[in-house]
Design a protein around this motif. Structure first.
Motif, short mmCIF file in Angstrom:
data_model
loop_
_atom_site.label_atom_id
_atom_site.label_comp_id
_atom_site.label_asym_id
_atom_site.label_seq_id
_atom_site.Cartn_x
_atom_site.Cartn_y
_atom_site.Cartn_z
N MET A 283 1.03 -1.20 -0.03
CA MET A 283 -0.06 -0.08 0.08
C MET A 283 0.90 1.20 0.05
SD MET A 283 -2.84 1.16 2.68
CE MET A 283 -4.01 -0.10 2.52
N PHE A 284 0.46 2.08 -0.74
CA PHE A 284 1.39 3.52 -0.96
C PHE A 284 1.16 4.39 0.37
CE2 PHE A 284 3.22 6.88 -2.55
CZ PHE A 284 2.61 8.14 -2.56
N GLN A 285 2.16 4.82 0.96
CA GLN A 285 2.34 5.56 2.10
C GLN A 285 3.19 6.88 1.77
OE1 GLN A 285 3.40 3.59 5.48
NE2 GLN A 285 1.89 2.03 5.58
N ALA A 286 2.59 8.13 2.23
CA ALA A 286 3.52 9.02 2.02
C ALA A 286 3.37 10.01 3.16
CB ALA A 286 2.73 10.03 0.98
N ASN A 287 4.32 10.24 3.83
CA ASN A 287 4.52 10.93 4.97
C ASN A 287 3.80 12.36 4.82
OD1 ASN A 287 5.95 13.11 7.00
ND2 ASN A 287 6.57 11.07 7.83
N LEU A 288 2.93 12.83 5.77
CA LEU A 288 2.20 13.86 5.72
C LEU A 288 3.03 15.33 5.43
CD1 LEU A 288 -0.45 15.00 6.45
CD2 LEU A 288 -0.05 15.39 8.88
N THR A 289 4.40 15.18 5.77
CA THR A 289 5.23 16.46 5.53
C THR A 289 5.40 16.36 3.84
OG1 THR A 289 7.07 14.94 5.94
CG2 THR A 289 6.31 16.48 7.57
N TYR A 290 5.09 15.44 3.23
CA TYR A 290 5.35 15.54 1.46
C TYR A 290 4.17 15.92 0.90
CZ TYR A 290 9.75 12.91 2.54
OH TYR A 290 11.00 12.39 2.90
N VAL A 291 3.20 16.11 1.52
CA VAL A 291 2.02 16.79 0.97
C VAL A 291 1.98 18.02 0.68
CG1 VAL A 291 -0.64 16.75 1.20
CG2 VAL A 291 0.37 14.58 1.84
N THR A 292 1.69 18.65 -0.30
CA THR A 292 1.77 20.18 -0.41
C THR A 292 0.77 20.81 -0.29
OG1 THR A 292 1.56 19.87 -2.86
CG2 THR A 292 3.95 19.86 -1.99
N ARG A 293 -0.51 20.21 -0.72
CA ARG A 293 -1.87 20.81 -0.55
C ARG A 293 -2.87 19.83 -0.14
NH1 ARG A 293 -1.28 25.83 -2.33
NH2 ARG A 293 -3.53 26.30 -1.80
N PHE A 294 -4.00 20.44 0.48
CA PHE A 294 -4.96 19.51 0.89
C PHE A 294 -6.44 20.30 0.29
CE2 PHE A 294 -2.15 18.64 4.51
CZ PHE A 294 -2.34 17.40 4.61
N PHE A 295 -7.23 19.41 0.01
CA PHE A 295 -8.42 19.52 -0.67
C PHE A 295 -9.42 19.34 0.61
CE2 PHE A 295 -12.73 18.71 -2.60
CZ PHE A 295 -12.64 19.97 -3.46
N LEU A 296 -10.27 20.60 0.75
CA LEU A 296 -11.35 20.76 1.81
C LEU A 296 -12.71 20.56 1.18
CD1 LEU A 296 -9.78 23.75 3.61
CD2 LEU A 296 -9.60 21.34 4.26
N LEU A 297 -13.30 19.41 1.57
CA LEU A 297 -14.70 19.04 0.88
C LEU A 297 -15.69 20.22 1.53
CD1 LEU A 297 -15.20 15.18 1.20
CD2 LEU A 297 -14.73 16.82 -0.79
N GLY A 298 -15.50 20.63 2.93
CA GLY A 298 -16.53 21.74 3.44
C GLY A 298 -17.98 21.09 3.14
N PHE A 299 -18.91 21.78 2.78
CA PHE A 299 -20.10 21.43 2.43
C PHE A 299 -20.45 21.30 0.92
CE2 PHE A 299 -20.00 23.63 6.62
CZ PHE A 299 -20.72 22.74 7.38
N SER A 300 -19.62 20.96 0.24
CA SER A 300 -19.59 21.06 -1.27
C SER A 300 -20.72 19.89 -1.78
CB SER A 300 -18.26 20.60 -1.97
OG SER A 300 -17.67 19.76 -1.47
N HIS A 301 -20.85 18.79 -0.85
CA HIS A 301 -22.01 18.00 -1.28
C HIS A 301 -23.47 18.49 -1.05
CE1 HIS A 301 -18.98 14.66 0.12
NE2 HIS A 301 -18.84 14.98 -1.15
N TYR A 302 -23.53 19.68 -0.56
CA TYR A 302 -24.83 20.30 -0.39
C TYR A 302 -24.53 21.78 -0.81
CZ TYR A 302 -24.66 16.34 3.18
OH TYR A 302 -24.21 15.50 3.66
N PRO A 303 -24.84 21.89 -2.17
CA PRO A 303 -24.60 23.34 -2.67
C PRO A 303 -25.50 24.27 -2.13
CG PRO A 303 -24.66 21.67 -4.45
CD PRO A 303 -24.86 20.86 -3.28
N LYS A 304 -26.65 24.04 -2.13
CA LYS A 304 -27.77 25.11 -1.41
C LYS A 304 -27.25 25.47 0.07
CE LYS A 304 -31.40 23.60 -4.46
NZ LYS A 304 -33.02 23.13 -4.55
N VAL A 305 -26.95 24.25 0.72
CA VAL A 305 -26.54 24.66 2.18
C VAL A 305 -25.42 25.34 2.19
CG1 VAL A 305 -25.91 23.48 4.30
CG2 VAL A 305 -27.96 22.37 2.81
N GLU A 306 -24.40 25.16 1.46
CA GLU A 306 -23.07 25.97 1.41
C GLU A 306 -23.12 27.34 1.26
OE1 GLU A 306 -18.71 24.87 -0.48
OE2 GLU A 306 -20.51 24.97 -1.95
N VAL A 307 -24.20 27.71 0.46
CA VAL A 307 -24.50 29.06 0.15
C VAL A 307 -24.85 29.83 1.66
CG1 VAL A 307 -25.74 30.85 -0.82
CG2 VAL A 307 -24.70 28.96 -2.14
N ILE A 308 -25.83 28.97 2.04
CA ILE A 308 -26.47 29.58 3.41
C ILE A 308 -25.42 29.53 4.54
CG2 ILE A 308 -28.09 29.06 5.27
CD1 ILE A 308 -29.78 27.74 3.04
#
Length: 327
Positions: A1-26
């Motif tokens: 299984m591929f493992q990458a130390n956290l320090t080698y990750v340059t960016r993270f993607f935040l899901l937030g409330f993207s699954h709920y577009p209408k809720v996200e605006v509110i």
């Protein structure tokens, strides 16, 4: 299984409330309003405690520390989220994620300790009023505040360093609107039992133990209040503690539901909304709760606002709110 130390990750993607577009605006609109009100309310509270000599008391010194904590906490958690919503990127750099994780957790941890110290301050003020100026002198107040900050920052440093040393399973998508430590831990593919044990010990030290101190303080306070013969005296004592107790219930209630829930309970979507209350609603309500029925704070706010051309409007609104809350 591929493992990458956290320090080698340059960016993270935040899901937030993207699954709920209408809720996200509110959520965006609500978070923006909460953030602006938090900034305004807490800045005003800090300003009046510095400018008004009548508020140069231990209670207001701790209250200004609490306001500063709330500004830092809300800014670290909400500012990146609001910026990402406007830009549409929903990403955060590794360093940004590490900083957000540390500062938001450090401010919350410090507040846990500070609220318990504020309960002790109320205990001394009500149960030992004659010795209060001697016990809670300026030096002691500074030491208590500094101790709260050091405790919160150091315990958070330990947690953050341990988490940042773990390995990921090639996944950099965080199911949260911020780099919340529990959400980041879900990306880890190695054994996290040691980190979870460390976090549990620190959480017990920062949540149940301060709550126990608060309960003990208020048990003595209640016992002392019930012995006061004057109705006005009892009412004044109760009103003095009511604001702090309200803040304690709001803060500890949401914190406990997030950090001490059973590990088998996986409710990331619910956690997001709890985090909004914990990180947005509580800091916004703190200055309002402490101001509504506090005559000294209301008088100081009026003095500050009277110098502003729009001050009369705000003063009128403050009076109406205060009148509506009185029995």
């Amino acid at each position: 299984m591929f493992q990458a130390n956290l320090t080698y990750v340059t960016r993270f993607f935040l899901l937030g409330f993207s699954h709920y577009p209408k809720v996200e605006v509110i959520v965006f609109v609500l978070c923006l309003l909460m953030y602006l009100i938090t900034l305004l309310g807490n800045i005003i509270l800090i300003s009046i405690t510095i400018l008004d000599s009548h508020l140069h008391k231990p209670m207001y010194f701790f209250l200004s520390n609490l306001s500063f904590l709330d500004i830092w906490y809300t800014s670290s958690a909400f500012t990146p989220m609001l910026a990402n919503f406007v830009s549409g990127e929903n990403t955060i750099s590794f360093l940004g994620c590490a900083a957000q994780m540390y500062f938001s957790l450090a401010m919350g941890s410090t507040e846990c300790v500070l609220l318990s110290m504020m309960a002790y301050d109320r205990y001394v003020a009500i149960c030992n009023p004659l010795r209060y100026p001697i016990i809670m002198n300026k030096r002691v107040c500074v030491q208590i505040a500094a101790g709260s900050w050091v405790t919160g920052c150091l315990t958070t440093l330990v947690e953050t360093v341990y988490v940042l040393q773990l390995s990921l399973c090639g996944n950099n998508t965080i199911n949260h609107f911020a780099c919340e430590i529990l959400a980041v831990l879900k990306l880890v593919c190695v054994d996290t039992s040691m980190v979870e044990l460390i976090m549990l010990v620190i959480t017990i030290f920062l949540l149940p133990m301060p709550m126990l101190l608060i309960c003990i303080s208020y048990a003595f306070i209640l016992s002392n209040i019930l012995r006061i013969s004057s109705v006005d005296g009892r009412s004044k004592a109760f009103s003095t503690c009511a604001a702090h107790l309200t803040v304690v219930v709001l803060f500890y209630g949401t914190a406990l539901s997030m950090y001490l829930k059973p590990s088998a309970v996986d409710s990331q979507e619910i956690d997001k909304f709890i985090a909004l209350v914990y990180g947005g609603l509580t800091p916004m309500l703190n200055p309002i709760i402490y101001s509504l029925r506090n005559k000294e704070v209301k008088a100081a706010v009026k003095k500050l606002l009277i110098r502003n051309p729009f001050g009369t409007v705000l003063i009128s609104a403050l009076n109406n709110i205060g009148a509506s809350t009185l029995p």
